[in-house]
Scaffold this motif. Sequence first.
Motif, PDB file in Angstrom:
ATOM      1  N   PRO A   1       0.826  -1.205   0.000  1.00  0.00           N
ATOM      2  CA  PRO A   1       0.000   0.000   0.000  1.00  0.00           C
ATOM      3  C   PRO A   1       0.862   1.258   0.000  1.00  0.00           C
ATOM      4  O   PRO A   1       2.036   1.227   0.385  1.00  0.00           O
ATOM      5  CB  PRO A   1      -0.802  -0.130   1.299  1.00  0.00           C
ATOM      6  CG  PRO A   1      -0.732  -1.577   1.664  1.00  0.00           C
ATOM      7  CD  PRO A   1       0.596  -2.044   1.187  1.00  0.00           C
ATOM      8  N   ALA A   2       0.277   2.364  -0.367  1.00  0.00           N
ATOM      9  CA  ALA A   2       1.000   3.633  -0.407  1.00  0.00           C
ATOM     10  C   ALA A   2       1.556   3.973   0.977  1.00  0.00           C
ATOM     11  O   ALA A   2       0.877   3.818   1.995  1.00  0.00           O
ATOM     12  CB  ALA A   2       0.071   4.741  -0.884  1.00  0.00           C
ATOM     13  N   GLY A   3       2.781   4.420   1.008  1.00  0.00           N
ATOM     14  CA  GLY A   3       3.413   4.854   2.246  1.00  0.00           C
ATOM     15  C   GLY A   3       4.042   3.742   3.052  1.00  0.00           C
ATOM     16  O   GLY A   3       4.624   3.996   4.111  1.00  0.00           O
ATOM     17  N   ARG A   4       3.946   2.502   2.568  1.00  0.00           N
ATOM     18  CA  ARG A   4       4.513   1.369   3.293  1.00  0.00           C
ATOM     19  C   ARG A   4       5.652   0.737   2.492  1.00  0.00           C
ATOM     20  O   ARG A   4       5.753   0.914   1.284  1.00  0.00           O
ATOM     21  CB  ARG A   4       3.436   0.333   3.607  1.00  0.00           C
ATOM     22  CG  ARG A   4       2.289   0.896   4.445  1.00  0.00           C
ATOM     23  CD  ARG A   4       1.244  -0.168   4.714  1.00  0.00           C
ATOM     24  NE  ARG A   4       0.078   0.376   5.387  1.00  0.00           N
ATOM     25  CZ  ARG A   4      -0.073   0.462   6.708  1.00  0.00           C
ATOM     26  NH1 ARG A   4       0.909   0.036   7.495  1.00  0.00           N
ATOM     27  NH2 ARG A   4      -1.167   0.963   7.245  1.00  0.00           N
ATOM     28  N   GLY A   5       6.505  -0.015   3.203  1.00  0.00           N
ATOM     29  CA  GLY A   5       7.656  -0.621   2.559  1.00  0.00           C
ATOM     30  C   GLY A   5       7.471  -2.098   2.274  1.00  0.00           C
ATOM     31  O   GLY A   5       6.358  -2.622   2.323  1.00  0.00           O
ATOM     32  N   HIS A   6       8.593  -2.773   2.003  1.00  0.00           N
ATOM     33  CA  HIS A   6       8.567  -4.147   1.518  1.00  0.00           C
ATOM     34  C   HIS A   6       9.063  -5.189   2.518  1.00  0.00           C
ATOM     35  O   HIS A   6       8.798  -6.376   2.343  1.00  0.00           O
ATOM     36  CB  HIS A   6       9.428  -4.254   0.250  1.00  0.00           C
ATOM     37  CG  HIS A   6       9.046  -3.327  -0.830  1.00  0.00           C
ATOM     38  ND1 HIS A   6       9.485  -2.010  -0.889  1.00  0.00           N
ATOM     39  CD2 HIS A   6       8.235  -3.497  -1.915  1.00  0.00           C
ATOM     40  CE1 HIS A   6       8.980  -1.422  -1.965  1.00  0.00           C
ATOM     41  NE2 HIS A   6       8.221  -2.287  -2.592  1.00  0.00           N
ATOM     42  N   ASN A   7       9.808  -4.755   3.536  1.00  0.00           N
ATOM     43  CA  ASN A   7      10.492  -5.717   4.394  1.00  0.00           C
ATOM     44  C   ASN A   7       9.678  -6.119   5.615  1.00  0.00           C
ATOM     45  O   ASN A   7       8.942  -5.305   6.182  1.00  0.00           O
ATOM     46  CB  ASN A   7      11.839  -5.159   4.855  1.00  0.00           C
ATOM     47  CG  ASN A   7      12.824  -5.026   3.715  1.00  0.00           C
ATOM     48  OD1 ASN A   7      12.494  -5.287   2.565  1.00  0.00           O
ATOM     49  ND2 ASN A   7      14.045  -4.630   4.024  1.00  0.00           N
ATOM     50  N   THR A   8       9.844  -7.359   6.019  1.00  0.00           N
ATOM     51  CA  THR A   8       9.206  -7.863   7.220  1.00  0.00           C
ATOM     52  C   THR A   8      10.150  -7.702   8.410  1.00  0.00           C
ATOM     53  O   THR A   8      11.286  -7.271   8.254  1.00  0.00           O
ATOM     54  CB  THR A   8       8.817  -9.348   7.047  1.00  0.00           C
ATOM     55  OG1 THR A   8       8.035  -9.755   8.163  1.00  0.00           O
ATOM     56  CG2 THR A   8      10.045 -10.231   6.930  1.00  0.00           C
ATOM     57  N   GLN A   9       9.663  -8.033   9.601  1.00  0.00           N
ATOM     58  CA  GLN A   9      10.484  -8.027  10.814  1.00  0.00           C
ATOM     59  C   GLN A   9      10.506  -9.434  11.382  1.00  0.00           C
ATOM     60  O   GLN A   9       9.449 -10.032  11.607  1.00  0.00           O
ATOM     61  CB  GLN A   9       9.938  -7.052  11.854  1.00  0.00           C
ATOM     62  CG  GLN A   9       9.972  -5.598  11.416  1.00  0.00           C
ATOM     63  CD  GLN A   9       9.610  -4.641  12.547  1.00  0.00           C
ATOM     64  OE1 GLN A   9       9.538  -5.020  13.708  1.00  0.00           O
ATOM     65  NE2 GLN A   9       9.390  -3.385  12.206  1.00  0.00           N
ATOM     66  N   ASP A  10      11.705  -9.953  11.610  1.00  0.00           N
ATOM     67  CA  ASP A  10      11.859 -11.315  12.116  1.00  0.00           C
ATOM     68  C   ASP A  10      12.734 -11.313  13.359  1.00  0.00           C
ATOM     69  O   ASP A  10      13.669 -10.511  13.473  1.00  0.00           O
ATOM     70  CB  ASP A  10      12.503 -12.211  11.052  1.00  0.00           C
ATOM     71  CG  ASP A  10      11.665 -12.308   9.786  1.00  0.00           C
ATOM     72  OD1 ASP A  10      10.535 -12.806   9.871  1.00  0.00           O
ATOM     73  OD2 ASP A  10      12.144 -11.870   8.728  1.00  0.00           O
ATOM     74  N   ALA A  11      12.444 -12.202  14.278  1.00  0.00           N
ATOM     75  CA  ALA A  11      13.306 -12.417  15.455  1.00  0.00           C
ATOM     76  C   ALA A  11      14.322 -13.494  15.095  1.00  0.00           C
ATOM     77  O   ALA A  11      13.941 -14.609  14.731  1.00  0.00           O
ATOM     78  CB  ALA A  11      12.482 -12.839  16.649  1.00  0.00           C
ATOM     79  N   VAL A  12      15.609 -13.169  15.163  1.00  0.00           N
ATOM     80  CA  VAL A  12      16.655 -14.103  14.780  1.00  0.00           C
ATOM     81  C   VAL A  12      17.703 -14.199  15.876  1.00  0.00           C
ATOM     82  O   VAL A  12      17.811 -13.323  16.753  1.00  0.00           O
ATOM     83  CB  VAL A  12      17.321 -13.682  13.449  1.00  0.00           C
ATOM     84  CG1 VAL A  12      16.307 -13.642  12.326  1.00  0.00           C
ATOM     85  CG2 VAL A  12      17.997 -12.328  13.594  1.00  0.00           C
ATOM     86  N   THR A  13      18.491 -15.256  15.819  1.00  0.00           N
ATOM     87  CA  THR A  13      19.549 -15.436  16.799  1.00  0.00           C
ATOM     88  C   THR A  13      20.776 -16.012  16.119  1.00  0.00           C
ATOM     89  O   THR A  13      20.732 -16.405  14.951  1.00  0.00           O
ATOM     90  CB  THR A  13      19.086 -16.349  17.958  1.00  0.00           C
ATOM     91  OG1 THR A  13      20.068 -16.365  18.986  1.00  0.00           O
ATOM     92  CG2 THR A  13      18.850 -17.761  17.465  1.00  0.00           C
ATOM     93  N   ALA A  14      21.862 -16.062  16.841  1.00  0.00           N
ATOM     94  CA  ALA A  14      23.109 -16.636  16.350  1.00  0.00           C
ATOM     95  C   ALA A  14      23.806 -17.334  17.505  1.00  0.00           C
ATOM     96  O   ALA A  14      23.514 -17.081  18.678  1.00  0.00           O
ATOM     97  CB  ALA A  14      24.010 -15.561  15.753  1.00  0.00           C
ATOM     98  N   ARG A  15      24.727 -18.211  17.170  1.00  0.00           N
ATOM     99  CA  ARG A  15      25.505 -18.936  18.165  1.00  0.00           C
ATOM    100  C   ARG A  15      26.944 -18.451  18.062  1.00  0.00           C
ATOM    101  O   ARG A  15      27.583 -18.609  17.024  1.00  0.00           O
ATOM    102  CB  ARG A  15      25.397 -20.443  17.915  1.00  0.00           C
ATOM    103  CG  ARG A  15      26.011 -21.332  18.973  1.00  0.00           C
ATOM    104  CD  ARG A  15      25.670 -22.793  18.667  1.00  0.00           C
ATOM    105  NE  ARG A  15      26.141 -23.685  19.721  1.00  0.00           N
ATOM    106  CZ  ARG A  15      27.331 -24.270  19.716  1.00  0.00           C
ATOM    107  NH1 ARG A  15      28.177 -24.040  18.727  1.00  0.00           N
ATOM    108  NH2 ARG A  15      27.687 -25.052  20.716  1.00  0.00           N
ATOM    109  N   VAL A  16      27.452 -17.849  19.125  1.00  0.00           N
ATOM    110  CA  VAL A  16      28.779 -17.238  19.093  1.00  0.00           C
ATOM    111  C   VAL A  16      29.648 -17.843  20.197  1.00  0.00           C
ATOM    112  O   VAL A  16      29.260 -17.868  21.363  1.00  0.00           O
ATOM    113  CB  VAL A  16      28.696 -15.709  19.292  1.00  0.00           C
ATOM    114  CG1 VAL A  16      30.079 -15.087  19.161  1.00  0.00           C
ATOM    115  CG2 VAL A  16      27.724 -15.094  18.287  1.00  0.00           C
ATOM    116  N   MET A  17      30.829 -18.297  19.812  1.00  0.00           N
ATOM    117  CA  MET A  17      31.733 -18.903  20.776  1.00  0.00           C
ATOM    118  C   MET A  17      32.970 -18.026  20.980  1.00  0.00           C
ATOM    119  O   MET A  17      33.345 -17.260  20.136  1.00  0.00           O
ATOM    120  CB  MET A  17      32.168 -20.296  20.286  1.00  0.00           C
ATOM    121  CG  MET A  17      31.000 -21.252  20.068  1.00  0.00           C
ATOM    122  SD  MET A  17      31.490 -22.843  19.387  1.00  0.00           S
ATOM    123  CE  MET A  17      32.456 -23.490  20.748  1.00  0.00           C
TER     124      MET A  17
END
Length: 207
Positions: free
Chosen positions: A191-207
């Motif tokens: 729709p007018a005035g809105r964008g294309h991207n979604t919002q997601d909750a993500v994580t990573a494993r860091v050592m």
Amino acid sequence: IDGRQTLTNSQFRVISAGNLAADPASGPGFSTTRLYYTFSDNRNGRLTGDFNTVKTNIDVFVSRSDDGGTTWSSPVPVLRGKAAKNDQWFPWADVGPDGTLWVAFKDRSYDPDNIKYGETIASSHDGITFTAQRVDTALSNPNDSRWFTAGGQTQGKATFIGDYEGLAVGSDGVAHPLWTDMRVRAFETVPAGRGHNTQDAVTARVM
């Protein structure tokens, strides 16, 4: 939306508060317990009194207490020099079983235009000297959002991308940052005035 507490080039709301983390390797008494407090602020930005010309340069800081919170050190920046350019915000800290402090945060130093953000995590054994690494695999664009656009008034700029991050360090010493990711272009027709991207909750494993 005029008057919103946000960053340069953006519309999403931000806060400076991070969190308090205790070192499980310290103590056991109150007076010998080590604490870390992490937060972000705009002390290195340019304040002009006019939202059209103000320029944010939000940085992440850590303060340490070695006596259970009775006294605190002066705040120390987590990133320095070129690594600290542009905005870093939404810090969250945790301490591993060996006493290693981890701090994760959103980071615009990867985008010369100071719009898109990645995710950085930094580690330290003393809360003074940090080693940082990038943990995302693609930048997020909060200015091309399908959601939270004040009914399209912001032309795709998200007014909300969460209010904080998450970070947990397991008993194995592995860090798991959690953040709002906006890399995915999920909507081609919007729709007018809105964008294309979604919002997601993500994580990573860091050592």
